[in-house]
Design a protein around this motif. Structure first.
Motif, mmCIF file in Angstrom:
data_model
loop_
_atom_site.group_PDB
_atom_site.id
_atom_site.type_symbol
_atom_site.label_atom_id
_atom_site.label_comp_id
_atom_site.label_asym_id
_atom_site.label_seq_id
_atom_site.Cartn_x
_atom_site.Cartn_y
_atom_site.Cartn_z
ATOM 1 N N TYR A 22 0.696 -1.633 -2.584
ATOM 2 C CA TYR A 22 0.620 -1.382 -1.144
ATOM 3 C C TYR A 22 0.814 -2.660 -0.339
ATOM 4 N N PRO A 47 0.060 -4.384 3.352
ATOM 5 C CA PRO A 47 0.498 -5.774 3.449
ATOM 6 C C PRO A 47 0.017 -6.669 2.291
ATOM 7 N N LEU A 48 -0.841 -6.149 1.404
ATOM 8 C CA LEU A 48 -1.368 -7.018 0.346
ATOM 9 C C LEU A 48 -0.235 -7.638 -0.469
ATOM 10 N N GLN A 106 3.985 3.430 1.876
ATOM 11 C CA GLN A 106 3.268 4.478 1.150
ATOM 12 C C GLN A 106 4.072 5.767 1.088
ATOM 13 N N GLN A 123 -10.503 -9.548 4.175
ATOM 14 C CA GLN A 123 -10.575 -9.883 2.758
ATOM 15 C C GLN A 123 -11.787 -10.791 2.580
ATOM 16 N N ASP A 151 -6.358 -7.795 8.075
ATOM 17 C CA ASP A 151 -5.355 -8.309 7.137
ATOM 18 C C ASP A 151 -4.695 -7.169 6.359
ATOM 19 N N VAL A 152 -5.208 -6.888 5.159
ATOM 20 C CA VAL A 152 -4.559 -5.901 4.300
ATOM 21 C C VAL A 152 -5.276 -4.558 4.451
ATOM 22 N N GLN A 153 -4.816 -3.569 3.668
ATOM 23 C CA GLN A 153 -5.451 -2.260 3.771
ATOM 24 C C GLN A 153 -6.794 -2.229 3.040
ATOM 25 N N ALA A 189 -3.181 -1.494 8.511
ATOM 26 C CA ALA A 189 -2.615 -2.517 9.387
ATOM 27 C C ALA A 189 -1.754 -1.857 10.460
ATOM 28 N N GLU A 239 -10.122 0.835 -1.208
ATOM 29 C CA GLU A 239 -8.694 0.609 -1.414
ATOM 30 C C GLU A 239 -8.510 -0.818 -1.911
ATOM 31 N N TYR A 240 -7.784 -0.935 -3.026
ATOM 32 C CA TYR A 240 -7.596 -2.256 -3.625
ATOM 33 C C TYR A 240 -7.060 -3.233 -2.584
ATOM 34 N N CYS A 241 -7.774 -4.346 -2.413
ATOM 35 C CA CYS A 241 -7.423 -5.252 -1.321
ATOM 36 C C CYS A 241 -7.326 -6.696 -1.796
ATOM 37 N N GLY A 242 -7.139 -6.870 -3.110
ATOM 38 C CA GLY A 242 -6.933 -8.228 -3.604
ATOM 39 C C GLY A 242 -8.063 -8.678 -4.506
#
Lengths: 640, 346
Positions: free
Chosen positions: A152, A154-155, A255, B142, B177-179, B195, B217-220
């Motif tokens: 996904y 913006p990561l 997505q 994050q 930042d990210v989802q 975002a 949700e995987y975010c890093g």
């Protein structure tokens, strides 16, 4: 029982045929072969190796998660592990493995001598090998993709993933997409044009239908993924901002594109597996699969509806109610064709005379697991429940029941079922039974507890978890199961190696089965069938007229195959088949350097390699020498 | 129609098949046993209207699934046990009726009302028990949560959300930042933080309590440690908390706290963190005005006590590797005062 359908090997026509199709063993022929059986076996072995590596990834993850606050791997390592596990299992194992089965079996099942485009087929394998190698080598270099298999934004965009990791992902999958697409086209054309005379569409084996259904889904779904990956690479490398909302892009676009591909992909993987179950059952139930027209209808329906369900992967993204209700309806509906198949298999067993055997055990295990995966599948169609457990371990449990229970179990049934045909050797029955029980028990012990930990609120993709949330025992149980499962899979591999090295020679038709691959030798000769079969029913090997036609028909001489009409399988005439060639290998190698050039940012290398690919393709497609008649030279004496 | 006979010995007894059916039922029993367990993040211990809908839907689907599973196992068992009789012959027929009734008609009859229930549930999630009384703004970073109360300017906290029990709360969701994804399993199914988009969800805790939430949700790198605790208090206690949270930090009451504040304002801390009522106005990291009363450090990484706080300040990378706070070279002589000051911020 051995079906004597091959004409006597001593006949001079057969000797001539042997000569025309013979490949002298050498490095050159190893690289240049276009034999679908050799290519199919390579796909299977390569995908099997990738399965093992991605399986080791899983074992490391399960070990890390066996207890709370464990420190076996770092967060970075864990994130690479689950990304590579998912990406490899989906793209580098499942699809190529079934393409390997299809490559070996589709021409044999339809009574053809090779795939429709043998050189393209070889090219597809080499591209797959290149793409898979690039992605796995990146893991050993510590730069494997780490954005999840779904990557996904913006990561995965440059600001949050500045390394090479996601470039490997985008380019690797684009590269692989070439292989998958041309493989799919090849299956479609082979199934439509290369079927033996008399094999009208209502006599096509269900496995071939499944491969065609899968191939059509690939052709329509894969462009969305390729587009998404091309845009991701452009965003990352050149700042095009397709997915960046701060510059007018849209992060949900990724997505949509990903899941427009991603949901059909589940069926792209599962459908060939369903085809394998339909192939295995007749031999062990002593009758054809019940309700054949409904089975075909079910496959076609799945292939179509699978394109209308992707938003159920996005039920938590805040889309409108109307969108949710539509995609929820389609996701509910798609369970019905799967139900049709389950009950048709049950009817086959109920009306058949069951004979035990390792492939049959795996098929029964599949039915139990796939039904459980189907139930949770319907649950995920229910929007509110989906929103509750999506991205939790409940969904991990669900899709492993579908993809391991629903695809790997049939795959293992297929391995045992066709091993005699692939290798010419029989496997050890006891070893196979042990393998089944370890895999079945290990699988359920690994994945069943994940339903519970998911319901207790454990999210996916966490490298560790605190104690006190009620998750500890379920995780420990899953880890124990994973080791049992691994042991079972090692026994499967041992069984295969044992069969190849020490197994007794396999008869042509060890199961007394019904489809054409059993009407030729084990393993088949390079030309598959000396006499191109004349097919009179859906079960040609069980049908006297078809067998008699094969035993008494004329040998088709030369390096040729037969073309037939798309619907009725009427004979249209022989066609010359391409000779082996080094060009597919060279083109794939060139493409590999294009990818490496882009990956390292050495664009001159990419351009040079692209030019080399162009030259190779031009050589490949260079028109053959034409006779004066073909070239259109006017006849002498007609000139005014 | 004549079926080819296979010449072979008598088939082995079907012990395997029976064991298979037994193993399947045993695993189904396991889930029943397991589900009786609750937990601070359990979807099966719902306290809010949204989670209750999801839980009801789950049990409905669970019992339907069990019924169908027993049906499939019964057919399978029948087929497998039937072959004990050596006289059994394969039969003809296409069983089309069997497949259409069991594979199409019955599933359709079951699924249609279930789908209706699903639509009703979906609709119900937009209809809370009462009109929203409070709005909370939740911003994902994050790997921590920023929580703001727009109706009470200044009320900002991190990794904890206080809401009034028995009242509906509107939560506006966005990401820096990210989802990310906001999921309080006991209260409400999840909604993503996307975002370029502001999403919304509604919380309603039927009774006071603390409900654990975690980014879904995987975010890093540190997705595993991005937790949040939702505390539902009786309305008066909530209002008192909100008033305290909106106020500037209390003035230091001891010499140690005074020195600690000087260290905070003078050092690197202030460039990233805010403590309202002081000169520290950084906005990179969480607002620390109420750090002393929070449930954890590092969004669930470690408990909030003096020892862990000291370790975090000195080098948070050993506690939560990859987080964006660099190691702080605070002199050993200053650290105790700094910690005393931080702990006093309640």
């Amino acid at each position: 029982m051995t079906v004597q359908t091959e004409p006597d090997q001593r006949r001079p026509e057969v000797a001539e045929l042997e000569h025309a199709w013979h490949e002298r063993p050498s490095l050159r022929t190893w690289l240049s072969t276009v034999d679908h059986k050799r290519i199919g076996r390579r796909y299977m072995v390569t995908a099997g190796v990738f399965f093992a590596i991605a399986g080791v990834d899983a074992i490391i993850m399960r070990t890390q998660l066996s207890r709370p606050n464990n420190g076996l791997v770092t967060p970075e390592e864990f994130n690479q592990l689950f990304t590579m596990h998912g990406t490899a299992m989906i793209f580098l194992f499942a699809t190529p493995m079934f393409f390997g089965f299809g490559n070996f079996l589709v021409p044999l099942m339809v009574g053809a001598r090779d795939m429709a485009f043998p050189r393209l087929n070889a090219f597809g394998y080499w591209v797959f090998l290149g793409a898979g190698s690039v992605m796995f080598i990146s893991q050993f270099a510590g730069a494997a993709p780490d954005g999840g298999w779904f990557a996904y934004v913006p990561l995965t965009d440059r600001p949050y993933s500045p390394g090479r990791n996601l470039d490997v992902y985008a380019l690797g999958l684009l590269f692989l997409g070439v292989s998958t697409t041309i493989g799919a086209i090849n299956f479609i054309v082979t199934a439509l044009k290369m079927r033996a005379p008399g094999m009208s569409l209502n006599r096509v084996p269900l496995f071939v239908w499944a491969m065609v259904g899968t191939s059509f889904m690939v052709v329509f779904a894969l462009p969305a993924l390729n587009l998404a990956n091309a845009m991701l690479f452009l965003d990352r490398r050149f700042g095009t901002h397709f997915f960046d909302p701060t510059h007018g892009g849209n992060s949900l676009l990724w997505q949509h594109l990903f899941w427009v591909f991603g949901h059909p992909d589940v069926y792209i993987i599962v459908m060939p597996a369903l085809g394998i179950v339909s192939s295995v059952l007749p031999g062990f139930c002593r009758r054809g699969v019940a309700a054949y027209p409904l089975m075909v209808l079910a496959l076609v329906t799945i292939a179509i509806i699978s394109f209308g369900v992707w938003v159920h992967h996005m039920f938590a993204t805040g889309l409108p109610f109307l969108s949710y209700s539509f995609f929820s309806a389609a996701s509910t509906l798609i369970t019905i064709p799967s139900g049709i198949q389950i009950f048709a298999w049950l009817a086959t067993m109920l009306r058949g005379r069951i004979i035990a055997g390792v492939p049959f055990l795996f098929a029964v295990g599949f039915i139990v697991n796939f039904v459980l995966g189907g139930f949770t599948g319907v649950m995920f169609a229910m929007t509110v429940f989906d929103q509750q457990v999506t991205d939790s371990y409940f969904v991990v449990a669900h899709f492993h029941y579908v993809l391991f229970g629903g695809a790997v179990f049939p795959l293992l049934a297929g391995v045992y079922y066709w091993l005699p045909k692939f290798t010419g050797r029989m496997f050890h029955n006891g070893l196979g039974k042990w393998a089944f029980w370890l895999v079945f028990i290990g699988f359920n012990t690994t994945f069943f507890p994940m339903h519970v930990s998911g319901l207790l609120g454990m999210p996916r993709r966490v490298y560790t978890y605190p104690t006190g949330l009620g998750w500890d025992p379920w995780n420990l149980l899953a880890t124990i199961g994973a080791y049992v499962l691994a042991l079972g899979l090692i026994l499967v591999a041992t069984g295969v190696v044992q069969a190849i090295r020490r197994g007794p020679a396999a008869p042509d038709d060890p199961w007394g089965a019904d489809t054409l691959e059993w009407a030729t030798s084990s393993p088949p000769r390079p030309y598959n069938f000396a006499v191109i079969p004349q097919v009179h029913s859906l079960h040609p090997v069980w049908d006297e007229r078809s067998r008699e036609a094969m035993a008494t028909g004329d040998v088709l001489a030369g390096h040729r195959a037969v073309l037939t009409s798309e619907l009725d399988g009427d004979r249209e005439g022989p066609v010359e088949m391409p000779e082996s060639s080094l060009l597919p290998f060279a083109a794939a190698l060139g493409l590999l350097f294009v990818v490496l050039g882009l990956l390292w940012g050495q664009y001159w290398l990419a351009v040079l390699a692209a030019f080399a690919v162009f030259i190779t393709l031009a050589r490949w497609l260079w028109p053959p020498h034409r006779t004066p008649e073909e070239a259109g030279v006017a006849r002498e004496g007609r000139a005014p | 129609m004549r079926w080819p006979a296979r010449r072979r010995g008598t088939p082995p007894p079907p012990r395997g098949a029976a064991a298979l059916a037994l193993a399947s039922l045993a695993s189904a029993a396991t889930v029943l046993a397991g589900c009786s367990t609750g937990g601070p993040q359990s979807t099966l211990d719902s306290v809010g209207f949204g989670a209750r809908r999801a839980e009801g839907l789950f049990w409905l689907m669970f019992w339907i699934s069990m019924a169908v599973f027993v049906e499939v196992l019964a057919f399978l068992g029948w087929a497998l046990l039937r072959r004990r009789r050596h006289t059994v012959r394969a039969g003809g027929g296409d069983a089309t009726g069997f497949v259409v009734v069991l594979g199409v008609a019955i599933p359709a009859v079951i699924l249609l009302p279930v789908y209706g229930r699903n639509l009703a549930d979906l609709d119900a999630l937009a209809r809370p028990p009462g009109a929203p009384a409070t709005t909370v703004e939740l911003i994902g970073h994050q790997w921590w949560w920023e929580v703001r109360y727009p109706e009470r300017p200044g009320a900002v906290t991190a990794n904890e959300m206080h809401i009034p029990a028995g009242r509906t709360v509107r939560v506006l969701l966005r990401t820096a930042d990210v989802q990310h994804s906001f999921w309080v399993p006991q209260l409400m199914p999840k909604t993503d933080l996307i975002a370029g988009k502001v999403n919304q969800t509604l919380l309603h805790a039927d009774r006071p309590g603390t409900y654990r939430a975690q980014c879904a949700e995987y975010c890093g790198k540190q997705h595993a440690f991005m937790a949040l605790v939702v505390t539902a208090d009786p309305v008066d206690r909530f209002e008192a908390w909100l008033a305290r949270a909106a106020a500037p930090a209390p003035a230091p009451t001891s010499q140690a706290e005074q020195r600690g504040r000087a260290v905070f304002e003078g050092g690197a801390c202030a460039s990233c963190h805010t403590v309202r009522g002081t000169t520290a106005h950084g906005t990179v990291g969480p607002d620390l005005t109420t750090i002393g009363s929070r449930w954890s450090i590092g969004a669930g990484a470690v408990p909030n006590d003096r020892g862990h706080l000291g370790g975090w300040v000195a080098n948070s990378q050993t506690v939560k590797p990859g987080n964006y706070m660099p190691p702080q070279p605070v002199p050993a002589s200053d650290l105790p005062d700094l910690l005393t000051y931080l702990q006093s911020l309640r």
